[in-house]
Design a protein around this motif. Structure first.
Motif, PDB file in Angstrom:
ATOM      1  N   VAL A 201      43.585 -15.096 -20.856  1.00  0.00           N
ATOM      2  CA  VAL A 201      44.731 -14.517 -21.557  1.00  0.00           C
ATOM      3  C   VAL A 201      45.909 -15.489 -21.553  1.00  0.00           C
ATOM      4  O   VAL A 201      46.586 -15.671 -22.578  1.00  0.00           O
ATOM      5  N   LEU A 202      46.148 -16.120 -20.398  1.00  0.00           N
ATOM      6  CA  LEU A 202      47.256 -17.073 -20.305  1.00  0.00           C
ATOM      7  C   LEU A 202      47.033 -18.268 -21.230  1.00  0.00           C
ATOM      8  O   LEU A 202      47.979 -18.745 -21.888  1.00  0.00           O
ATOM      9  N   LYS A 203      45.793 -18.762 -21.287  1.00  0.00           N
ATOM     10  CA  LYS A 203      45.488 -19.881 -22.182  1.00  0.00           C
ATOM     11  C   LYS A 203      45.675 -19.470 -23.636  1.00  0.00           C
ATOM     12  O   LYS A 203      46.231 -20.222 -24.440  1.00  0.00           O
ATOM     13  N   HIS A 204      45.209 -18.280 -23.977  1.00  0.00           N
ATOM     14  CA  HIS A 204      45.360 -17.799 -25.353  1.00  0.00           C
ATOM     15  C   HIS A 204      46.842 -17.631 -25.704  1.00  0.00           C
ATOM     16  O   HIS A 204      47.279 -17.999 -26.815  1.00  0.00           O
ATOM     17  N   ARG A 205      47.599 -17.084 -24.744  1.00  0.00           N
ATOM     18  CA  ARG A 205      49.032 -16.898 -24.994  1.00  0.00           C
ATOM     19  C   ARG A 205      49.725 -18.245 -25.185  1.00  0.00           C
ATOM     20  O   ARG A 205      50.586 -18.394 -26.062  1.00  0.00           O
ATOM     21  N   ALA A 206      49.351 -19.234 -24.357  1.00  0.00           N
ATOM     22  CA  ALA A 206      49.951 -20.565 -24.487  1.00  0.00           C
ATOM     23  C   ALA A 206      49.600 -21.178 -25.840  1.00  0.00           C
ATOM     24  O   ALA A 206      50.451 -21.813 -26.492  1.00  0.00           O
ATOM     25  N   ALA A 207      48.337 -20.987 -26.273  1.00  0.00           N
ATOM     26  CA  ALA A 207      47.939 -21.533 -27.571  1.00  0.00           C
ATOM     27  C   ALA A 207      48.714 -20.866 -28.699  1.00  0.00           C
ATOM     28  O   ALA A 207      49.156 -21.523 -29.647  1.00  0.00           O
ATOM     29  N   VAL A 208      48.900 -19.552 -28.606  1.00  0.00           N
ATOM     30  CA  VAL A 208      49.672 -18.834 -29.624  1.00  0.00           C
ATOM     31  C   VAL A 208      51.118 -19.305 -29.634  1.00  0.00           C
ATOM     32  O   VAL A 208      51.708 -19.526 -30.709  1.00  0.00           O
ATOM     33  N   ASP A 209      51.694 -19.458 -28.412  1.00  0.00           N
ATOM     34  CA  ASP A 209      53.080 -19.930 -28.335  1.00  0.00           C
ATOM     35  C   ASP A 209      53.221 -21.317 -28.956  1.00  0.00           C
ATOM     36  O   ASP A 209      54.205 -21.596 -29.665  1.00  0.00           O
ATOM     37  N   ASN A 210      52.260 -22.202 -28.690  1.00  0.00           N
ATOM     38  CA  ASN A 210      52.298 -23.544 -29.275  1.00  0.00           C
ATOM     39  C   ASN A 210      52.181 -23.480 -30.796  1.00  0.00           C
ATOM     40  O   ASN A 210      52.869 -24.216 -31.526  1.00  0.00           O
TER      41      ASN A 210
END
Length: 253
Positions: A201-210
């Protein structure tokens, strides 16, 4: 815990007396222990040398009766009645109470038909009266289910532990340990899965934020480019001083 203190005090008195007495006097102490409403364990009394010595005397039946109250049941008493002294009515009821305790150690819901057989009671009315007496005597706590015909036990007083009981206790504790290990393994696996899901989830959130940041940056760049294009391509106005338009007429006054 308070019940254990109540039980222990009279038992210790009987033990102290038994260490000093023999013969008929010792038999009287055993009878008192069997009659005592607060005494449900007898191991310490059975370990007294003077009590053990009764085995080879005419008073041996009282030693056997003491062992019966320690770990036996009312049916055991009936089956060996000819080798035991005659019990008083209070002693019989006490042994029946202890029989309920032994049954409760095996099952928390005791069917009436089991109780009727083990307590040698003829009818349900007498059985329920006996159980209620045991409850009021603080030997057992539970509820009677008269529709389903069983006694549901909450707790009971303790009884002496026999050699067979120790093996059963070890097996029960081992099963409990195995169950705990199984639950612990399951919990640990769930924790690993939860941590893995959290990282995903954290990786997905970081990718979305980027991605959002990149889109915002692209939009800002596009807006700036459009503003610059508008500034450089718009029309311009020029004014020339000293030149009059051709064909103009001037009138002299």
């Amino acid at each position: 815990m308070s019940q254990e203190k109540v039980i222990e005090k009279p038992l210790q008195q009987f033990v102290v007396q038994a260490l000093k007495l023999e013969g008929d006097s010792l038999v009287e102490v055993i009878k008192q222990a069997l009659d005592c409403v607060d005494t449900f364990v007898f191991a310490e009394l059975l370990e007294c040398p003077n009590v053990i010595a009764l085995e080879t005397t005419p008073h041996a039946p009282y030693l056997h009766a003491l062992r019966m109250f320690s770990q036996g049941t009312y049916l055991d008493y009936l089956n060996k009645k000819e080798y035991l002294p005659e019990l008083s009515e209070p002693q019989i009821k006490k042994l029946q109470y202890l029989t309920i305790v032994s049954l409760a150690n095996k099952m928390k819901r005791i069917p009436y038909d089991v109780l009727l057989k083990e307590l040698d009671v003829d009818n349900v009315r007498d059985l329920e009266d006996l159980i209620i007496e045991a409850i009021y005597s603080n030997v057992v706590s539970g509820e009677l289910d008269q529709q389903s015909d069983y006694l549901e036990v909450d707790w009971t007083v303790g009884r002496d532990v026999g050699s067979n009981d120790i093996d059963n206790m070890i097996d029960t504790l081992q099963q409990w340990c195995d169950s705990c290990e199984s639950v612990l393994s399951t919990v640990q696996a769930r924790i690993v899965d939860a941590n893995r899901s959290k990282q995903d989830v954290l990786k997905h959130r970081a990718a979305v934020d980027n991605e959002v940041a990149s889109v915002k940056k692209a939009i800002r760049t596009q807006i700036q480019d459009e503003e610059m294009s508008v500034d450089t391509s718009g029309p311009t106005k020029k004014s020339v001083k000293g030149i009059k338009p051709s064909g103009a007429k001037f009138w002299n006054n």
